[in-house]
Design an enzyme around this catalytic site. Structure first.
Site, PDB file in Angstrom:
ATOM      1  N   LYS A  93       0.834  -1.209   0.000  1.00  0.00           N
ATOM      2  CA  LYS A  93       0.000   0.000   0.000  1.00  0.00           C
ATOM      3  C   LYS A  93       0.869   1.260   0.000  1.00  0.00           C
ATOM      4  O   LYS A  93       2.073   1.194   0.268  1.00  0.00           O
ATOM      5  CB  LYS A  93      -0.947   0.003   1.202  1.00  0.00           C
ATOM      6  CG  LYS A  93      -0.249  -0.089   2.550  1.00  0.00           C
ATOM      7  CD  LYS A  93      -1.291  -0.011   3.632  1.00  0.00           C
ATOM      8  CE  LYS A  93      -0.786   0.223   5.028  1.00  0.00           C
ATOM      9  NZ  LYS A  93       0.405  -0.392   5.504  1.00  0.00           N
TER      10      LYS A  93
ATOM     11  N   LYS B 164      10.110   8.944  -1.118  1.00  0.00           N
ATOM     12  CA  LYS B 164       9.862  10.001  -2.105  1.00  0.00           C
ATOM     13  C   LYS B 164      10.048   9.467  -3.526  1.00  0.00           C
ATOM     14  O   LYS B 164       9.304   9.836  -4.432  1.00  0.00           O
ATOM     15  CB  LYS B 164      10.820  11.187  -1.876  1.00  0.00           C
ATOM     16  CG  LYS B 164      10.496  11.993  -0.655  1.00  0.00           C
ATOM     17  CD  LYS B 164      11.412  13.183  -0.492  1.00  0.00           C
ATOM     18  CE  LYS B 164      12.795  12.821  -0.008  1.00  0.00           C
ATOM     19  NZ  LYS B 164      12.844  12.235   1.347  1.00  0.00           N
ATOM     20  N   SER B 165      11.055   8.585  -3.695  1.00  0.00           N
ATOM     21  CA  SER B 165      11.371   8.119  -5.054  1.00  0.00           C
ATOM     22  C   SER B 165      10.157   7.494  -5.736  1.00  0.00           C
ATOM     23  O   SER B 165       9.943   7.688  -6.931  1.00  0.00           O
ATOM     24  CB  SER B 165      12.497   7.094  -5.016  1.00  0.00           C
ATOM     25  OG  SER B 165      13.417   7.414  -4.038  1.00  0.00           O
TER      26      SER B 165
ATOM     27  N   CYS C 292      10.415  18.339  24.840  1.00  0.00           N
ATOM     28  CA  CYS C 292      10.534  17.129  24.037  1.00  0.00           C
ATOM     29  C   CYS C 292      11.489  17.397  22.869  1.00  0.00           C
ATOM     30  O   CYS C 292      11.404  18.430  22.221  1.00  0.00           O
ATOM     31  CB  CYS C 292       9.148  16.783  23.519  1.00  0.00           C
ATOM     32  SG  CYS C 292       9.154  15.553  22.234  1.00  0.00           S
TER      33      CYS C 292
ATOM     34  N   CYS D  18       4.998  12.432  20.652  1.00  0.00           N
ATOM     35  CA  CYS D  18       6.289  11.801  20.925  1.00  0.00           C
ATOM     36  C   CYS D  18       6.126  10.397  21.485  1.00  0.00           C
ATOM     37  O   CYS D  18       6.885   9.498  21.145  1.00  0.00           O
ATOM     38  CB  CYS D  18       7.114  12.645  21.900  1.00  0.00           C
ATOM     39  SG  CYS D  18       8.742  11.944  22.226  1.00  0.00           S
TER      40      CYS D  18
ATOM     41  N   CYS E 292      11.586   9.990  23.321  1.00  0.00           N
ATOM     42  CA  CYS E 292      12.816  10.777  23.422  1.00  0.00           C
ATOM     43  C   CYS E 292      13.213  10.772  24.890  1.00  0.00           C
ATOM     44  O   CYS E 292      12.377  10.504  25.759  1.00  0.00           O
ATOM     45  CB  CYS E 292      12.637  12.197  22.883  1.00  0.00           C
ATOM     46  SG  CYS E 292      11.928  13.375  24.011  1.00  0.00           S
TER      47      CYS E 292
ATOM     48  N   CYS F 261      11.114  13.147  27.280  1.00  0.00           N
ATOM     49  CA  CYS F 261       9.764  12.688  27.613  1.00  0.00           C
ATOM     50  C   CYS F 261       9.809  11.413  28.451  1.00  0.00           C
ATOM     51  O   CYS F 261       9.068  11.249  29.401  1.00  0.00           O
ATOM     52  CB  CYS F 261       8.950  12.424  26.356  1.00  0.00           C
ATOM     53  SG  CYS F 261       8.588  13.917  25.427  1.00  0.00           S
TER      54      CYS F 261
END
Ligand SMILES: Nc1ncnc2c1ncn2[C@@H]1O[C@H](COP(=O)(O)OP(=O)(O)OP(=O)(O)O)[C@@H](O)[C@H]1O
Ligand SMILES: [Mg+2]
Ligand SMILES: [Zn+2]
Length: 642
Positions: A104, A132-133, A466, A484, A488, A491
């Site tokens: 998908k 992106k490609s 954060c 988040c 991280c 957090c």
């Protein structure tokens, strides 16, 4: 009598002037604060607008799939491009599954593909590794003729060609190393109705320098065979971007000569001002901009203190790799070629299968390291930023920065090589005091080099927000802290911070710098650190207030004073090297004002009542202790001295 009167007036004048200076600085501070609040207000208004709009179109726009902008279409109109009811939709679907073997679309891919298939000019900003490609490869396969792809690096081109070959999509390339026969064949193929290739990859230099290529492109255009133009890493157009390439400046010729061909510009990191600049350079009148959320939810961001003792940090990195990432693939980014060699050697000595990679290696050595790493025969590549664009290994479980990056954009891009398979991965940066100045002298010639470096330093030094939110603000994104998910260190270790008053420390450090300047001496950050710690000349020690804080604490406070403008950088050039000295910053004189205070946010871990608490922000307990995390140990000892 008269003389005395004049003295008195002079004294009063001096005092008024001093007071005036303080007031002016306070005004400057308030203006800064005003600018910050205005920009926050703008972001919140945008957020509100988004919320209202999605409430109106309830259910039809998927949350987290990014934001859209562009003068040609409203958001409502754009929604239609998320659908699969276009004449080409069936073909897209079939090729997605059968040719590209993907089940998908990822967020924004379908919309981007549909827009490009409809002939719209498009800028696509999507985090590194998001796919992106596919947004030009799939349309290329489903269109007549061929797609011209401009790519900055030959290695990127080769990777793509190898991949396309493996899925049986015909593609060709023209670059400086193409043979004459090959070039001839490719140029002829551009107007061949049998379409020998669907994608043609070229470097920007080729467009800029090869008249032959331009004339063949024109023929193909007139014959209706140039179906699309993709400019990969489009931020390279702009000097404000982080990877400017002069040849990209000339790519405007494409849209000027082939105005009817839709152009697709792709990048992982571009702020809106960089994009505006690219739009102008590429002569795209009104592109639609699709911005995917920068937020890579599977990446865990962490900052660790790096001791000036390099042995210790290497040991720390080695045990991390051995304990947490055993048998897993990763990258360690370093500052210089020398560091690449020495750090990989040190890791090897500790039994880790690590190899260096940098620009100065022979091309065959570079590709051997890359290949062996890609096939898991090497566990860790210890690399400079030369190991960057186009690295597409999906199962990188950790990216460790042995040295901070030179900007947040760079850090985002480099750390973004981790976890492309959407599985959890860690991005850890070792934040060392001396590294700030090493990089600073390196970027001194760049226009906004210092400013960008300081945003990276701020990212590392920060413990009260954060890490993702720091990046989001930087990338101009509306941020919701829940995004988040404790991925991280800030957090995860609980929002348990206190604000510490460091006014007296600030005064002591400023006095050291002031004293040096009165003696016509310049102090490097190292000298300031040592002087404050009482390691300077005995005569000098008597004239200043030294401290018993540890080196890490001293460094954290000096960094804070630099970020806040109480200190600032003072470069000095010799024919061989550039020196970084500390001088008084624009806010230094504020310290003369009795009521002025300097505070610093720190993690509360281990603090007791001796610490001067200005305000306690939150008291939620963290899930894990954060001892190796930036600033935690600082707070422990600050108490002794305060
Ligand atoms: N819809 C999808 N489902 C699953 N995997 C995908 C999908 N689209 C792309 N990918 C995979 O994602 C990986 C990264 O894709 P790609 O190289 O296009 O990233 P990129 O956005 O161009 O990143 P960079 O900024 O680093 O160039 C590739 O391995 C690709 O096969
Ligand atoms: Mg790419
Ligand atoms: Zn967070």
């Amino acid at each position: 009598m008269e003389r005395n009167g004049a003295n008195e007036v002079q004294a009063e004048l001096d005092s008024v002037e001093a007071e005036l200076e303080v007031v002016e600085l306070q005004i400057a501070e308030l203006l800064e604060k005003q600018a910050e609040l205005t920009s926050r207000k703008k972001r919140l208004l945008r957020k509100l607008e988004d919320a209202c709009e999605s409430a109106q179109t309830a259910g039809s726009s998927s949350a987290g799939s990014g934001s859209l902008s562009g003068p040609v279409m409203t958001k409502q109109e754009l929604l239609r491009y998320e659908n699969a009811d276009f004449p080409w939709s069936k073909e897209l679907e079939q090729n997605l599954k059968n040719t590209f073997q993907l089940s998908k679309f990822r967020p924004l891919q379908q919309k981007a593909v549909n827009l490009s298939m409809s002939g719209k000019d498009l800028f696509l900003v999507m985090p590194t590794g998001r796919g992106k490609s596919l947004c030009y490869q799939l349309p290329a396969v489903c269109s007549e003729g061929f797609t011209l792809v401009v790519t900055p690096l030959v290695s990127l081109m080769e990777d793509q060609l190898m991949y396309l070959k493996s899925i049986h999509v015909e593609a060709a390339t023209l670059n400086a190393s193409s043979t004459k026969e090959h070039a001839k064949m490719v140029l002829a193929g551009m107007t061949d109705t049998k379409a020998p290739f669907k994608l043609l990859y070229v470097t920007p230099e080729k467009i800029a320098k090869s008249k032959l290529l331009m004339s063949r492109l024109e023929k193909a255009y007139n014959a209706g065979r140039l179906s699309r133009i993709a400019v990969d890493e489009v931020h390279c157009c702009s000097q404000w971007g982080h990877d400017f390439r002069p040849d990209y400046k000339l790519l405007g010729i494409l849209k000027r000569q082939f105005p009817k061909v839709p152009l697709l510009g792709l990048t992982a990191t571009a702020t809106s001002s960089v994009l505006k600049d690219c739009q102008k350079i590429l002569c795209v009148p009104e592109p639609i901009t699709l911005t995917a959320s920068f937020n890579r939810t599977n990446l865990y961001y962490e900052v660790r203190f790096k001791n000036s003792n390099s042995e210790e940090s290497i040991g720390d990195i080695a045990s991390l790799i051995e304990e947490r990432y055993q048998g897993q693939s990763g990258i360690v980014y370093v500052f210089s070629q020398k560091d690449a060699d020495s750090v990989s050697e040190d890791l090897q000595k500790k039994g880790i299968n690590a190899y260096p990679y940098h620009a100065n290696m022979a091309p065959e050595d570079k590709s051997r390291v890359h290949r062996k790493w890609s096939t898991n025969k090497i566990q860790v590549v210890v690399a400079t930023v030369a190991f960057g664009m186009g690295i597409d290994k999906s199962d990188v479980r950790f990216v460790i920065h042995h040295t901070i990056s030179k900007s947040i954009e760079n850090y985002y891009q480099e750390s973004g090589r981790a976890g492309r398979d959407d599985q959890p991965a860690d991005c850890i940066v070792y934040f060392g005091f001396n590294d700030i100045f090493r990089i600073s002298t390196m970027v001194v010639m760049e226009n906004v080099g210092q400013k960008k470096l300081l945003t990276m330093v701020e990212y590392c030094q920060n413990v009260d927000r954060c890490r993702r939110s720091v990046m989001a603000v930087h990338f101009d994104e509306v941020w919701d802290d829940e995004g988040c998910n404790e991925m991280c260190d800030v957090c995860r270790h609980g929002n348990d911070y206190i604000t510490v008053d460091v006014t007296q420390h600030a005064k002591d450090v400023v006095q050291i710098v002031e004293l040096a300047s009165s003696l016509d001496e310049k102090l490097t950050p190292l000298k300031v650190t040592e002087a404050w710690m009482g390691k300077g000349p005995a005569k000098r020690r008597k004239m200043i207030q030294t401290t018993i804080l540890s080196r890490l604490e001293v460094e954290a406070i000096i960094t804070h004073l630099l970020l806040q403008g109480y200190l600032s950088e003072d470069f000095s050039f010799t024919p061989y090297t550039t020196y970084f000295y500390l001088k008084l910053g624009r806010k230094a004189s504020l310290l003369k004002n009795q009521s002025h205070s300097v505070t610093m946010k720190m993690r509360k871990t281990g603090l007791d009542a001796n610490v001067v608490k200005v305000s306690q922000v939150k008291t939620k307990e963290g899930k894990r202790s954060g001892d190796n995390t930036a600033n935690s140990s600082v707070t422990k000892k600050v108490k002794k001295d305060l």
